[in-house]
Design a protein around this motif. Sequence first.
Motif, PDB file in Angstrom:
ATOM      1  N   LYS A  15       0.840  -1.205   0.000  1.00  0.00           N
ATOM      2  CA  LYS A  15       0.000   0.000   0.000  1.00  0.00           C
ATOM      3  C   LYS A  15       0.870   1.248   0.000  1.00  0.00           C
ATOM      4  CE  LYS A  15      -3.987  -2.048   2.251  1.00  0.00           C
ATOM      5  NZ  LYS A  15      -4.842  -2.052   3.438  1.00  0.00           N
ATOM      6  N   TRP A  16       1.930   1.250   0.820  1.00  0.00           N
ATOM      7  CA  TRP A  16       2.843   2.390   0.850  1.00  0.00           C
ATOM      8  C   TRP A  16       3.523   2.585  -0.494  1.00  0.00           C
ATOM      9  CZ3 TRP A  16       5.544   0.513   5.926  1.00  0.00           C
ATOM     10  CH2 TRP A  16       4.724   0.786   7.019  1.00  0.00           C
ATOM     11  N   LEU A  17       3.942   1.496  -1.099  1.00  0.00           N
ATOM     12  CA  LEU A  17       4.597   1.571  -2.406  1.00  0.00           C
ATOM     13  C   LEU A  17       3.642   2.133  -3.460  1.00  0.00           C
ATOM     14  CD1 LEU A  17       6.996   0.956  -4.263  1.00  0.00           C
ATOM     15  CD2 LEU A  17       6.082  -1.346  -4.514  1.00  0.00           C
ATOM     16  N   PHE A  18       2.421   1.618  -3.506  1.00  0.00           N
ATOM     17  CA  PHE A  18       1.439   2.102  -4.482  1.00  0.00           C
ATOM     18  C   PHE A  18       1.115   3.581  -4.251  1.00  0.00           C
ATOM     19  CE2 PHE A  18      -0.147  -2.523  -4.670  1.00  0.00           C
ATOM     20  CZ  PHE A  18       0.736  -2.829  -5.695  1.00  0.00           C
ATOM     21  N   GLU A  19       0.984   3.990  -2.982  1.00  0.00           N
ATOM     22  CA  GLU A  19       0.711   5.400  -2.676  1.00  0.00           C
ATOM     23  C   GLU A  19       1.857   6.296  -3.148  1.00  0.00           C
ATOM     24  OE1 GLU A  19      -0.070   5.616   1.525  1.00  0.00           O
ATOM     25  OE2 GLU A  19      -1.967   4.520   1.325  1.00  0.00           O
ATOM     26  N   ASP A  22       1.699   6.504  -6.899  1.00  0.00           N
ATOM     27  CA  ASP A  22       0.566   7.336  -7.318  1.00  0.00           C
ATOM     28  C   ASP A  22       0.855   8.821  -7.136  1.00  0.00           C
ATOM     29  OD1 ASP A  22      -0.978   5.149  -8.060  1.00  0.00           O
ATOM     30  OD2 ASP A  22      -2.000   5.017  -6.110  1.00  0.00           O
ATOM     31  N   LYS A  23       1.604   9.179  -6.093  1.00  0.00           N
ATOM     32  CA  LYS A  23       1.938  10.585  -5.842  1.00  0.00           C
ATOM     33  C   LYS A  23       2.794  11.174  -6.945  1.00  0.00           C
ATOM     34  CE  LYS A  23       1.590  10.644  -0.844  1.00  0.00           C
ATOM     35  NZ  LYS A  23       2.325  10.776   0.425  1.00  0.00           N
ATOM     36  N   ARG A  24       3.516  10.330  -7.643  1.00  0.00           N
ATOM     37  CA  ARG A  24       4.372  10.822  -8.733  1.00  0.00           C
ATOM     38  C   ARG A  24       3.546  11.271  -9.924  1.00  0.00           C
ATOM     39  NH1 ARG A  24      10.020   8.922  -9.600  1.00  0.00           N
ATOM     40  NH2 ARG A  24      10.785  10.005  -7.806  1.00  0.00           N
ATOM     41  N   GLY A  25       2.299  10.833  -9.996  1.00  0.00           N
ATOM     42  CA  GLY A  25       1.395  11.277 -11.053  1.00  0.00           C
ATOM     43  C   GLY A  25       1.737  10.731 -12.420  1.00  0.00           C
ATOM     44  N   ASP A  27       3.078  12.120 -14.914  1.00  0.00           N
ATOM     45  CA  ASP A  27       4.375  12.542 -15.456  1.00  0.00           C
ATOM     46  C   ASP A  27       5.532  11.826 -14.787  1.00  0.00           C
ATOM     47  OD1 ASP A  27       3.116  14.312 -17.153  1.00  0.00           O
ATOM     48  OD2 ASP A  27       3.165  15.928 -15.668  1.00  0.00           O
ATOM     49  N   GLY A  28       5.236  11.062 -13.738  1.00  0.00           N
ATOM     50  CA  GLY A  28       6.277  10.323 -13.019  1.00  0.00           C
ATOM     51  C   GLY A  28       6.413   8.921 -13.575  1.00  0.00           C
ATOM     52  N   VAL A  29       6.505   7.989 -12.695  1.00  0.00           N
ATOM     53  CA  VAL A  29       6.682   6.592 -13.062  1.00  0.00           C
ATOM     54  C   VAL A  29       5.328   5.939 -13.278  1.00  0.00           C
ATOM     55  CG1 VAL A  29       7.557   4.373 -12.242  1.00  0.00           C
ATOM     56  CG2 VAL A  29       8.808   6.461 -11.718  1.00  0.00           C
ATOM     57  N   SER A  30       5.166   5.237 -14.388  1.00  0.00           N
ATOM     58  CA  SER A  30       3.936   4.477 -14.579  1.00  0.00           C
ATOM     59  C   SER A  30       4.177   3.044 -14.114  1.00  0.00           C
ATOM     60  CB  SER A  30       3.480   4.508 -16.036  1.00  0.00           C
ATOM     61  OG  SER A  30       4.383   3.823 -16.852  1.00  0.00           O
ATOM     62  N   TYR A  31       3.117   2.420 -13.598  1.00  0.00           N
ATOM     63  CA  TYR A  31       3.274   1.070 -13.086  1.00  0.00           C
ATOM     64  C   TYR A  31       1.985   0.295 -13.262  1.00  0.00           C
ATOM     65  CZ  TYR A  31       0.560   2.202  -8.897  1.00  0.00           C
ATOM     66  OH  TYR A  31      -0.452   2.558  -8.039  1.00  0.00           O
ATOM     67  N   ASP A  32       2.132  -1.015 -13.226  1.00  0.00           N
ATOM     68  CA  ASP A  32       0.994  -1.932 -13.253  1.00  0.00           C
ATOM     69  C   ASP A  32       1.072  -2.824 -12.034  1.00  0.00           C
ATOM     70  OD1 ASP A  32      -0.012  -1.056 -15.728  1.00  0.00           O
ATOM     71  OD2 ASP A  32       1.279  -2.448 -16.820  1.00  0.00           O
ATOM     72  N   ARG A  33      -0.078  -3.058 -11.424  1.00  0.00           N
ATOM     73  CA  ARG A  33      -0.175  -4.048 -10.356  1.00  0.00           C
ATOM     74  C   ARG A  33      -0.443  -5.390 -11.023  1.00  0.00           C
ATOM     75  NH1 ARG A  33      -3.793  -1.195  -5.639  1.00  0.00           N
ATOM     76  NH2 ARG A  33      -2.869   0.875  -5.844  1.00  0.00           N
ATOM     77  N   ILE A  34       0.378  -6.379 -10.721  1.00  0.00           N
ATOM     78  CA  ILE A  34       0.268  -7.685 -11.376  1.00  0.00           C
ATOM     79  C   ILE A  34       0.060  -8.755 -10.310  1.00  0.00           C
ATOM     80  CG2 ILE A  34       1.404  -9.350 -12.891  1.00  0.00           C
ATOM     81  CD1 ILE A  34       3.194  -6.929 -13.822  1.00  0.00           C
TER      82      ILE A  34
END
Length: 85
Positions: A15-19, A22-25, A27-34
């Motif tokens: 949860k901390w990692l995802f938050e 997400d804060k990077r928006g 324009d930041g890092v994009s990610y997928d939950r797998i």
Amino acid sequence: MKIGVLYSRVRVEEKWLFEALDKRGPDGVSYDRIDDREAKFNLDAPGEWLNYDVVLERGGAQTGDRLVGADGVEDQRPRGGGGRP
């Protein structure tokens, strides 16, 4: 940069990692939950896995955390504290 985050159960650390991601928006890092219970790995035909610059797998106290880059280089770091030697 595109990150894949493997998980089987979302614990407080995930949860901390995802938050933080997400804060990077957008324009930041994009990610997928797998969900690793549904993920398919075929080393002969990596397909969609090549879309990621890195895939993060959070292990337990015994296995440590693993980072595998798109180039196939693995960086395994043992977790600190609590685990058996």
